[in-house]
Write a protein that holds these residues in place. Structure first.
Motif, short mmCIF file in Angstrom:
data_model
loop_
_atom_site.label_atom_id
_atom_site.label_comp_id
_atom_site.label_asym_id
_atom_site.label_seq_id
_atom_site.Cartn_x
_atom_site.Cartn_y
_atom_site.Cartn_z
N ILE A 298 -0.98 32.53 6.82
CA ILE A 298 -1.58 31.27 6.34
C ILE A 298 -0.88 30.07 6.94
N ILE A 299 -1.62 28.97 7.04
CA ILE A 299 -0.97 27.68 7.21
C ILE A 299 -1.43 26.79 6.06
N ALA A 300 -0.57 25.85 5.68
CA ALA A 300 -0.86 24.96 4.55
C ALA A 300 -0.53 23.53 4.93
N PRO A 301 -1.53 22.77 5.36
CA PRO A 301 -1.29 21.36 5.65
C PRO A 301 -1.33 20.55 4.36
N GLY A 302 -0.61 19.44 4.31
CA GLY A 302 -0.73 18.62 3.11
C GLY A 302 0.28 17.49 3.06
N ARG A 303 0.14 16.72 1.98
CA ARG A 303 0.93 15.52 1.78
C ARG A 303 2.22 15.90 1.06
N THR A 304 3.30 15.26 1.45
CA THR A 304 4.60 15.52 0.82
C THR A 304 5.27 14.20 0.50
#
Ligand code: DAH
Length: 349
Positions: free
Chosen positions: A209-215
């Motif tokens: 999996i890859i998980a893009p997102g805001r941090t």
């Protein structure tokens, strides 16, 4: 004028019928609407018309006059019908021509272009990640931005009091923020790594999996720091995965992302959730620049999510999206990404 009786003037009647027809043909010819045509038709064929009267009178006419009158009447009918039909066709044709003229389209005019939006450079980089990793068989997943302390730290081998917690300037939330937990342990995720935990809890390996997102971190906004930024996390769990698989995957990916001319290298690093850990650097003109952290999934992380570390191996990585976008587009101030200045955004076609 009488139409019955012995001394019927047949010739005069035939002449009159001809005149009626002639007048009707002329009236039809100058009709300009369908209503005009209907009026002509009624004046000839209506119950009270002269022609209808003559037709009725034929019944009492002498036998030798009947066929003469009959032929005259039917000839008159034919002429009038033909004139009405011809004029009706003319009118229909004219109406169609008028409509075509009204609706005429100049195909040589330039079209009206709807102003097209553009993808934000951060979005473009994330979509490149997605395209390249999906091409390798990875899935794209998402996790919550308000996370629990357990997912963000504990399960990633960062217990309370662990010095590594100070690597991340955490923003804590009061309230449960929708993740169904108790008050004190909710925070804005400091990295996308907790998505690894959620995926491994939800599904058995093998996982890619890859998980893009805001941090989020408690950083002051300046040229190189932003309290809100983006990461792309990656996780692979399978049998017999080695550090060589990690290095090969990331090398291929970086060459696809930046172009084949860019060298990358790994250097030893430390992350609590990977062992061994490494930093990924790209050669940028005159120096090495760090763009990601990575490593082999620490056995403690597997234990936390109930995966047997004797049976499964994994590697993980986390990229900073803004850092990559800044390198790729030559942007030297991270704040430009968040100001929504059209003059900046329009440059990314
Ligand atoms: N979560 C780390 C950070 O925010 C980046 C990272 C390092 C992610 C190593 C990983 C990893 O998955 O294996 O600094």
């Amino acid at each position: 004028m009488s139409t019955a009786g012995e001394n019927l003037d047949v010739d005069a009647l035939v002449a009159e019928i001809g005149q009626i027809a002639g007048a009707a043909v002329e009236a039809a010819g100058s009709a300009t609407t369908q209503a005009d045509l209907d009026a002509v038709r009624t004046s000839v064929y209506g119950r009270k018309s002269r022609l209808s009267e003559l037709r009725r009178a034929m019944g009492t006419a002498p036998p030798e006059a009947k066929p003469v009158l009959g032929r005259a009447i039917s000839a008159a009918n034919s002429r009038v019908d033909a004139a009405l039909a011809a004029r009706a066709a003319d009118l229909a044709g004219a109406a169609e021509a008028a409509q075509l003229e009204r609706e005429r389209i100049d195909v040589t005019l330039p079209g009206r272009r709807a102003p097209l939006g553009r993808r934000h450079p951060v979005t473009k980089v994330i979509q490149d990640f997605e395209d390249l990793f999906v091409g390798m068989g990875y899935r794209v997943v998402e996790g919550p931005e308000a996370e629990t302390d357990w997912h963000n730290f504990e399960a990633l081998n960062i217990p309370k009091g662990h010095p590594a917690r100070s690597m991340w300037d955490t923003l804590y939330l009061s309230g449960t923020a929708g993740v169904g937990t108790t008050e004190t342990d909710v925070l804005l995720r400091t990295h996308t790594s907790p998505v690894q935990i959620r995926v491994m809890q939800a599904e058995p390996p093998p996982l890619y999996i890859i998980a893009p997102g805001r941090t989020f971190r408690r950083d002051t906004l300046d040229r190189t720091h932003s309290p809100i930024f983006h990461q792309v996390e990656g996780l692979a769990v399978d049998r017999d995965l080695t550090f060589g698989d990690l290095a090969g995957t990331l090398e291929w990916f970086c060459h696809e992302l930046f172009g084949p001319g860019f060298d990358i290298r790994l250097h030893p690093d430390y992350f609590p959730f990977t062992e061994p850990s490494a930093g990924i650097e790209v050669w940028w003109g005159d120096r090495w620049l760090e763009i990601a952290g990575c490593g082999m999934v620490d056995p403690n992380v597997f234990v936390a999510v109930g995966i047997d570390p004797e049976e499964w191996q994994g590697f993980a990585f986390g990229f900073g999206v803004e850092r990559i976008a800044m390198l790729r587009y030559g942007i030297d101030d991270i704040r430009l990404f968040y100001e929504n200045d059209q003059r900046f955004l329009e440059q990314f076609t």
